[in-house]
Design a protein around this motif. Structure first.
Motif: not given
Length: 660
Positions: A48-51, A206-209, A163-175
């Motif tokens: 994924l990171f390469g993609a 799965s998308y988050c993981a 995707d935004e959280l990933c780009l700015y390097q968060y590593n946890q999300l709670q809804l």
């Protein structure tokens, strides 16, 4: 960070900013085609990171690079593990001969790839020759998103936010879930709100993981059960079942919602929520909520509370919930506000629980964080993006709260840093408006001990997040956010002073009076809706009397915002629309507050019937535009309730005699 392309000086920024950066001053050009190779990166089986990198290279060059994995491929961009760097750390090297992304572990790989993506987006296809290193101070950097108090986002938007959280390097999300999930057998609670489905949660997990983000379940199991405890089937478990048929109120939703824990069915209900929800997640953590249990011991459980004490009742119930989770192999989390207010219960709380210490004051201090640290309890410190109840983000409050609390948390050994994104009073705040707070949190979560100056951080966010080369966008948004003469929360309060039957809602009036304490105009009691509204507006008379100057400043700031976005890098049309609607909405709310102050006599002067009718029409037209913007990122959910406040404001403007 500056580099040269011939005689031209260029610069780029990273969020979060790196710990070290060594520049040669030179630039390199990406070849017309190449391969991105992940070498023995087992944490990313689908590359994924390469993609992601290939997507960004295609965006700036128009050419699609190949992605491969293993040791046998020639690569121009190489991604690999280097355990010597340490957990979550990365080293990014850009040279004439190629690019290397090395991470100390799977998260380090992810973080390094995201830093390279930011550089490609800003500089591609001509990149700086540089060696960058970075390592976060907080191991957990969490984002908490309210999806229950009015908005249920679309899956497309939720994935975009991940995707935004990933780009700015968060590593946890709670809804945050109350009634906005389709719990089996509880359709009476979630009907009509476009509640999330179990398959969507599994898909999002799965998308988050894949993006290195832990999706943690978060469900109200004790307090904040307003919608549940208004139903026919569940109301008897509440402290005040007699209030279940009161007219729906955004304000009362924040107040009345606590289980009667002396009811034997209460624990079974709480655990059923947890048991049916936890299996949808990879995470072994579970947030039970348990905040703001305002009614505990005041209604049906009052006799038990008198004998045992509210603090003990609270501690006993959350301990039972935490023990139940432990038996299922889960690690409990809960909000810390009740324990902090009644600190004698601290020794009674489960030692394995993670306390989420929410402290949203822009002037936040150390006392509450130190209290939990001294008690030997583990905690996240939890700040806020400061968007709730407002069309425009309160940027100043977000900056002060986030940066100060992040430093305090590090000082007292907090296990994690969280920024929360709430939707009180119908979630009128468009979630896209939280990007500034998200970026503040990204920087503060990585380097709280080495803070960036406010002006510099605002310039960086303008540049990186919004593509504004001038660097002035965030400053202009902050200027606009200060021009709030009459806010959405005040409009809701003004409307809900009417109990729905023409009588005065005393609870709402008490809140209004508390919020306006210290204002000369807010004195005395009220016996009618008209009197209460007039007193409310009199308490804001200074603001509302000077609304013309406020409007002038807001329009000027709005022009600066839109001008910066119009010239920004990339397609910003979607955000431009969102911003324009928010700016216009605040202008209209300011005018509504001022008009009603004149109409009720709270402020001296007069206003014509035609002027009021014209403003009412503008509000209605704006409401339709707002609804279209809402639907672009959210399900219908509770949009109708938000619009009903707008329509009621329009009706009030058209009334001949506001005292009737």
């Amino acid at each position: 960070m500056q580099y040269s392309i011939g005689a031209q000086k260029r610069h780029f920024d990273l969020i979060p900013a790196p710990s070290t950066a060594e520049f040669s001053g030179a630039a390199m050009h990406l070849p017309y085609a190449g391969t991105i190779v992940e070498r023995d990166v087992e944490c990313d089986p689908g590359c994924l990171f390469g993609a992601q990198l290939a997507d960004d290279i295609e965006r700036v060059t128009g050419i699609r690079w190949d992605v491969a994995k293993g040791q046998c491929w020639r690569s121009f961009i190489r991604i690999e593990i280097d355990g010597s760097l340490g957990a979550q750390a990365y080293r990014l090297g850009i040279a004439q001969t190629g690019i290397s992304v090395r991470g100390g572990d799977s998260e380090g790989i992810r973080n390094g790839a995201q830093a390279l993506r930011q550089i490609i987006r800003q500089c591609g296809p001509v990149l700086p020759v540089v060696l960058i290193g970075n390592k976060p101070e907080y191991k957990v950097r969490s984002y908490y998103l309210d999806v229950t108090r009015g908005r249920v986002p679309t899956m497309a938007w939720l994935k975009h936010w991940v995707d935004e959280l990933c780009l700015y390097q968060y590593n946890q999300l709670q809804l945050y879930i109350e009634h906005s999930f389709r719990f089996d057998g509880l359709s009476e609670t979630w009907r009509g709100v476009d509640a999330l489905r179990s398959q969507q949660i599994v898909e999002l997990d799965s998308y988050c993981a894949e993006r290195g983000i832990e999706l943690v379940p978060s469900v109200s199991t004790f307090g904040h059960l307003y919608q549940e405890l208004r139903t026919r089937g569940l109301r008897d478990m509440g402290e005040f079942p007699q209030d279940a048929d009161r007219m729906f109120s955004f304000i009362e939703r924040q107040l009345h919602h606590t289980l009667n824990v002396t009811d034997p069915k209460a624990f079974e209900f709480s655990t059923s929520l947890m048991d049916s929800y936890m299996g949808l997640f990879r995470s072994k953590q579970f947030n039970i909520g348990a905040d703001e249990t305002f009614d505990l011991g005041k209604g049906r459980s009052a006799g038990y509370a008198k004998e045992h004490g509210v603090a003990q009742m609270y501690a006993d119930y959350v301990t039972r919930l935490c023990n139940h989770l432990a038996e299922q192999g889960r690690r409990p989390m809960l909000w810390a506000d009740i324990a902090i207010k009644m600190p004698r219960m601290l020794p009674s709380l489960p030692k394995d629980a993670m306390l989420l210490n929410w402290l949203y004051s822009p002037e936040v201090g150390e006392e509450e964080v130190r209290l939990l640290a001294d008690a030997g309890l583990r905690q996240y410190v939890c700040a806020a993006v400061w968007c709730w109840n407002s069309l425009l983000p309160r940027v100043d409050d977000a900056w002060n709260n986030i940066t100060r609390l992040a430093r305090v948390g590090i000082k007292y050994g907090a296990a994690g840093f969280m920024v929360t994104d709430w939707g009180d009073y119908g979630h009128v705040n468009d979630p896209r408006m939280a990007m500034i707070g998200l970026a503040y949190g990204a920087q503060a979560g990585w380097h709280p001990s080495v803070p960036v100056e406010r002006d510099e951080m605002d310039r960086m966010i303008s540049h990186v997040v919004f593509g504004d080369e001038t660097g002035g966008f965030v400053t202009a948004v902050a200027d606009a956010s200060r021009c709030r003469a009459f806010g959405w929360d005040e409009a809701v309060q003004y409307v809900e002073l009417d109990d729905g039957h023409g009588g005065l809602n005393r609870e709402v009036f008490d809140i209004v009076r508390t919020n306006n304490s210290g204002h000369a105009g807010m004195t005395g009691d009220a016996l009618s809706v008209f009197q209460a509204r007039k007193l409310m507006l009199a308490g804001k008379s200074e603001r509302l009397s000077n609304v013309d100057e406020c409007q002038k400043r807001l329009k000027q700031a709005g022009m600066c915002c839109q001008s910066a976005l119009a010239a920004a890098r990339g397609d910003r049309s979607g955000f431009m629309r969102t911003l324009a609607i928010a700016l216009e909405g605040q202008l209209l709310l300011n005018r509504f507050g001022a008009a009603m102050a004149l109409k009720t006599g709270a402020v001296q002067g007069g206003i014509g019937t035609n002027e009021c009718a014209e403003l009412a029409g503008e509000l209605e037209r704006w409401g339709e535009a707002y609804a279209d913007a809402w639907r672009s990122v959210s399900q219908q959910s509770e949009l109708g309730r938000v619009l009903s406040v707008i329509w009621r404001c329009a009706d009030l403007l058209r009334e001949d005699d506001p005292s009737l």
